[in-house]
Design a protein around this motif. Sequence first.
Motif, mmCIF file in Angstrom:
data_model
loop_
_atom_site.group_PDB
_atom_site.id
_atom_site.type_symbol
_atom_site.label_atom_id
_atom_site.label_comp_id
_atom_site.label_asym_id
_atom_site.label_seq_id
_atom_site.Cartn_x
_atom_site.Cartn_y
_atom_site.Cartn_z
ATOM 1 N N LEU A 1 0.824 -1.209 0.000
ATOM 2 C CA LEU A 1 0.000 0.000 0.000
ATOM 3 C C LEU A 1 0.862 1.264 0.000
ATOM 4 O O LEU A 1 0.509 2.257 -0.632
ATOM 5 N N LYS A 2 1.989 1.220 0.710
ATOM 6 C CA LYS A 2 2.882 2.379 0.709
ATOM 7 C C LYS A 2 3.382 2.673 -0.703
ATOM 8 O O LYS A 2 3.418 3.822 -1.141
ATOM 9 N N ALA A 3 3.777 1.618 -1.407
ATOM 10 C CA ALA A 3 4.294 1.800 -2.764
ATOM 11 C C ALA A 3 3.206 2.322 -3.696
ATOM 12 O O ALA A 3 3.440 3.233 -4.498
ATOM 13 N N LEU A 4 2.006 1.760 -3.597
ATOM 14 C CA LEU A 4 0.918 2.191 -4.470
ATOM 15 C C LEU A 4 0.450 3.597 -4.117
ATOM 16 O O LEU A 4 0.093 4.381 -4.995
ATOM 17 N N THR A 5 0.452 3.926 -2.822
ATOM 18 C CA THR A 5 0.069 5.278 -2.409
ATOM 19 C C THR A 5 1.053 6.301 -2.960
ATOM 20 O O THR A 5 0.660 7.361 -3.464
ATOM 21 N N ALA A 6 2.349 5.981 -2.878
ATOM 22 C CA ALA A 6 3.366 6.882 -3.425
ATOM 23 C C ALA A 6 3.184 7.045 -4.927
ATOM 24 O O ALA A 6 3.339 8.143 -5.475
ATOM 25 N N TYR A 7 2.832 5.956 -5.591
ATOM 26 C CA TYR A 7 2.609 6.010 -7.042
ATOM 27 C C TYR A 7 1.444 6.936 -7.379
ATOM 28 O O TYR A 7 1.546 7.792 -8.263
ATOM 29 N N VAL A 8 0.322 6.791 -6.674
ATOM 30 C CA VAL A 8 -0.857 7.619 -6.952
ATOM 31 C C VAL A 8 -0.558 9.088 -6.682
ATOM 32 O O VAL A 8 -0.921 9.973 -7.462
ATOM 33 N N LYS A 9 0.124 9.374 -5.571
ATOM 34 C CA LYS A 9 0.439 10.767 -5.237
ATOM 35 C C LYS A 9 1.336 11.407 -6.292
ATOM 36 O O LYS A 9 1.212 12.595 -6.590
ATOM 37 N N THR A 10 2.240 10.604 -6.854
ATOM 38 C CA THR A 10 3.171 11.140 -7.851
ATOM 39 C C THR A 10 2.519 11.309 -9.213
ATOM 40 O O THR A 10 2.663 12.351 -9.864
ATOM 41 N N GLU A 11 1.800 10.284 -9.650
ATOM 42 C CA GLU A 11 1.269 10.285 -11.010
ATOM 43 C C GLU A 11 -0.121 10.916 -11.122
ATOM 44 O O GLU A 11 -0.529 11.327 -12.201
ATOM 45 N N TYR A 12 -0.851 10.994 -10.009
ATOM 46 C CA TYR A 12 -2.193 11.585 -10.019
ATOM 47 C C TYR A 12 -2.308 12.597 -8.875
ATOM 48 O O TYR A 12 -3.075 12.396 -7.927
ATOM 49 N N PRO A 13 -1.534 13.664 -8.931
ATOM 50 C CA PRO A 13 -1.509 14.613 -7.804
ATOM 51 C C PRO A 13 -2.858 15.270 -7.533
ATOM 52 O O PRO A 13 -3.101 15.741 -6.429
ATOM 53 N N GLY A 14 -3.743 15.307 -8.531
ATOM 54 C CA GLY A 14 -5.045 15.929 -8.330
ATOM 55 C C GLY A 14 -6.090 15.005 -7.745
ATOM 56 O O GLY A 14 -7.211 15.428 -7.454
ATOM 57 N N VAL A 15 -5.747 13.738 -7.559
ATOM 58 C CA VAL A 15 -6.708 12.759 -7.046
ATOM 59 C C VAL A 15 -6.653 12.732 -5.521
ATOM 60 O O VAL A 15 -5.594 12.554 -4.929
ATOM 61 N N THR A 16 -7.807 12.903 -4.900
ATOM 62 C CA THR A 16 -7.895 12.815 -3.447
ATOM 63 C C THR A 16 -8.268 11.393 -3.040
ATOM 64 O O THR A 16 -8.672 10.579 -3.876
ATOM 65 N N THR A 17 -8.139 11.116 -1.753
ATOM 66 C CA THR A 17 -8.559 9.809 -1.247
ATOM 67 C C THR A 17 -10.041 9.581 -1.522
ATOM 68 O O THR A 17 -10.469 8.474 -1.858
ATOM 69 N N GLY A 18 -10.822 10.664 -1.400
ATOM 70 C CA GLY A 18 -12.254 10.564 -1.683
ATOM 71 C C GLY A 18 -12.527 10.205 -3.133
ATOM 72 O O GLY A 18 -13.419 9.399 -3.429
ATOM 73 N N ASP A 19 -11.758 10.815 -4.057
ATOM 74 C CA ASP A 19 -11.906 10.483 -5.480
ATOM 75 C C ASP A 19 -11.632 8.999 -5.716
ATOM 76 O O ASP A 19 -12.369 8.316 -6.431
ATOM 77 N N LEU A 20 -10.544 8.523 -5.123
ATOM 78 C CA LEU A 20 -10.135 7.138 -5.343
ATOM 79 C C LEU A 20 -11.168 6.168 -4.774
ATOM 80 O O LEU A 20 -11.533 5.177 -5.418
ATOM 81 N N LEU A 21 -11.647 6.473 -3.584
ATOM 82 C CA LEU A 21 -12.646 5.610 -2.955
ATOM 83 C C LEU A 21 -13.933 5.589 -3.777
ATOM 84 O O LEU A 21 -14.520 4.530 -4.017
ATOM 85 N N LEU A 22 -14.364 6.762 -4.247
ATOM 86 C CA LEU A 22 -15.581 6.842 -5.051
ATOM 87 C C LEU A 22 -15.412 6.093 -6.370
ATOM 88 O O LEU A 22 -16.333 5.397 -6.823
#
Length: 252
Positions: free
Chosen positions: A22-43
């Motif tokens: 999860l740490k690796a995937l979280t870092a990936y999302v933050k880097t490649e999708y900086p505009g995506v919030t946790t709420g966006d991802l969950l939805l």
Amino acid sequence: MLLLSMKVENKPASIEQHKELLKALTAYVKTEYPGVTTGDLLLAYRLGVKCKLPGRDGEPLEMFAELNPRSIGKVLHAYEEFKREQLTLNPAPSKPIAGLLPEYVPSQQQQDKANAQLVRFAYQAQQQGRDYNDLGNLLYNWLDSKGLIPFNRERKWEFMKQAQERIRAEEAGHGSTGNMQEHKDARNLAGLLKQATEQGQLYLPQKDRITTKAKQIAFIELLKDMIEFDQTPDELLNSIFDNGEESETEQE
């Protein structure tokens, strides 16, 4: 990422491995999708599970059994298509819609960086005596596509035989649990696998399952060989990247 529900075996080693993934995937999302919030991802994943995200030919997007950079990218891309469709059906008067992301597909280099980070986590887990579960053979297939799987045909065949034996043992174990029909089916399959092994053959109806298991075994053996011969992940992956910036950046 931590809000996503994933089935994890209730063992300290499995939980720790899950956290590292999860740490690796979280870092990936933050880097490649900086505009995506946790709420966006969950939805996005909630909509996907409810078959509301658009896929090919007008069919709902097929959700994925494992989380990896490619599957996350497909879900977020479908989520953006969903939002665009909603805008078309329910246009706003004149105000821009906050949070609408431009269409984005990770480049091969970006996927390579994310996979490289997962290889590092797997290596660290193996150093600590924990086997990394390469779900879907993501890392094995990626390394193989880069020409970084060093095993010859004979050793790969040994992995296939080991995989068949492990599956036989699993089915034999299932044969003592479950209802009567499941018990019978598992025992029959275990018997067929044993017979094939004794004849020095693969049980072809289970070939895909055996191959998947064999690749998981091979990936663990690769990590063990690297540790034994003091080869670091960056030394293995050096040929993929043009310079050393990726290694330094990813490990900060």
